[in-house]
Enzyme design. Structure first.
Site: not given
Ligand code: UT7
Length: 350
Positions: A120, A262, A292
């Site tokens: 990215c 980005h 993204n």
């Molecule tokens: O472009 C290159 C660089 N990329 C980035 O910079 C992306 C960076 N990361 C992110 O944007 C975020 O980490 C994500 C959007 C991918 C995920 O968001 P998050 O706030 O970090 O969520 P998480 O992975 O910590 O998950 C929190 C909770 C989990 O559930 P529990 O374990 O707390 O019960 C996940 O299973 O949210 C859950 N979850 C979802 N729930 C509903 C993860 N994805 C989803 C979803 N819908 N799509």
């Protein structure tokens, strides 16, 4: 005889054309929720994304790149280029590079053409590469295209990644000019930390996997990201890179009219802006409409902002990217007056 006259500055890369192109198919959060355990509220509040554009089956990265490249050449007032750079994580195939085919389809026969891979961060690395070629006198006019079709590498049932990524292409034309004129790109800051290469990967398809016996698994063939860790790195690395670039140029944060990061996640963009003491209103955000889009995200955001006249000639911009590798990079420029700027009807959003 040696002359005492100061030598003229090396030519700078001056942005003189810009365009974005996204495939027509729009996919809403509600559509994703029909097949994934997710919902519109979660996606909007955790990422800022409302829609993304996805390529149709059979549509490849080069198809998007050609569209954006053609519009960017038109935006530059026509004319040719001597170099085509495509930056992408989703090349049409492992070999050859995607750029030569894109150049040929644009009618740019015989030009230098190669790909740059920095995930990215690719667009900022590509800008620095183009600037170096122009400063060295190797190139006079460069078409740089950031293009990605993440829909071809993300497992459609991976709810963490399928909601974030969209497909698209953005392109700029850079010509040789003076470092002080509007559109001149630089100063730059580029960096990497390969100790964290496992945070964003596609395990299969390269020599590491092919040098061992056995077929790759489904997981190994798809994009994998440890999102929460990447998120933390993104905020700190982007803010540090932005600061390093401002320091090199002797700019203060208040000298920046618009921050164009980005488009990884709206919360990341706002966290970086907050940590830089830059008001969120000065942060250009386009992620709500396209998600993204990887290497395409900065030029797509620029094209959208220029078409909306959100960025205007004479305004000072700070571009900052972050991606797999890990890689990061920033660059400054004063927005130029383009001969044929992106138009409303060519905007990347409906
Ligand atoms: O472009 C290159 C660089 N990329 C980035 O910079 C992306 C960076 N990361 C992110 O944007 C975020 O980490 C994500 C959007 C991918 C995920 O968001 P998050 O706030 O970090 O969520 P998480 O992975 O910590 O998950 C929190 C909770 C989990 O559930 P529990 O374990 O707390 O019960 C996940 O299973 O949210 C859950 N979850 C979802 N729930 C509903 C993860 N994805 C989803 C979803 N819908 N799509």
């Amino acid at each position: 005889m040696l002359s005492d006259a100061p030598s003229p500055p090396a030519p700078a890369a001056v942005l003189c054309g810009l365009a974005g192109w996204v495939p027509p198919r729009v996919v809403t959060n509600d559509e994703l929720a029909e097949r994934l355990d997710t919902d519109d509220t979660w996606i909007r509040t955790r990422t800022g994304i409302r829609t993304r554009h996805l390529a149709d089956p059979g549509q490849a990265t080069s198809d998007l790149a050609v569209e954006a490249g053609r519009l960017a050449l038109r935006s530059a007032g026509g004319g040719s280029v001597d170099t085509v750079i495509v930056t992408t994580t989703t090349p049409d195939r492992p070999c050859p590079a995607t750029a030569p085919g894109v150049a040929a389809r644009l009618g740019l026969d015989g030009v230098a053409a190669f790909d740059v891979g920095a995930v990215c961060t690719g667009f900022v690395y590509g800008l620095a590469t183009a600037a170096g070629l122009i400063a060295a006198g190797v190139a006079r006019r460069v078409l740089l295209i950031g293009a990605d079709t993440y829909s071809t590498i993300v497992d459609p049932l991976d709810r963490a990644n399928a909601i974030i990524f969209g497909d698209g292409a953005g392109a700029v034309v850079l010509r040789a000019g003076h470092p002080d004129e509007p559109g001149a790109v630089g100063h730059f800051d580029l960096g990497s930390d390969g100790a964290h290469e496992e945070l964003i990967t596609i395990a299969a398809g390269g020599s590491r996997q092919r040098s061992r016996p056995g077929e790759p698994t489904w997981e190994e063939r798809h994009f994998a990201m440890r999102g929460t860790e990447v998120y933390r790195h993104a905020v700190t690395r982007m803010a540090a890179s932005a600061r390093a670039t401002l320091d090199k140029a002797g700019w203060k944060i208040d000298d920046v009219d618009h921050f164009v990061p980005h488009q990884a996640n709206l919360r990341i963009l706002h966290s970086v802006a907050d940590s830089l003491d830059l008001s969120r209103e000065r942060c250009v955000a386009h992620i709500d409409a396209v998600g993204n889009t990887g290497a395409a995200s900065i030029p797509l955001a620029l094209a959208d902002a220029a078409a909306r006249q959100r960025i205007r000639p004479g305004e000072r911009l700070l571009l900052t990217a972050f991606g797999g590798g890990l890689t990061w990079g920033s660059c400054l420029l004063t927005w130029p007056s383009l001969p044929d700027p992106p138009r409303q009807e060519e905007r990347t959003t409906p």
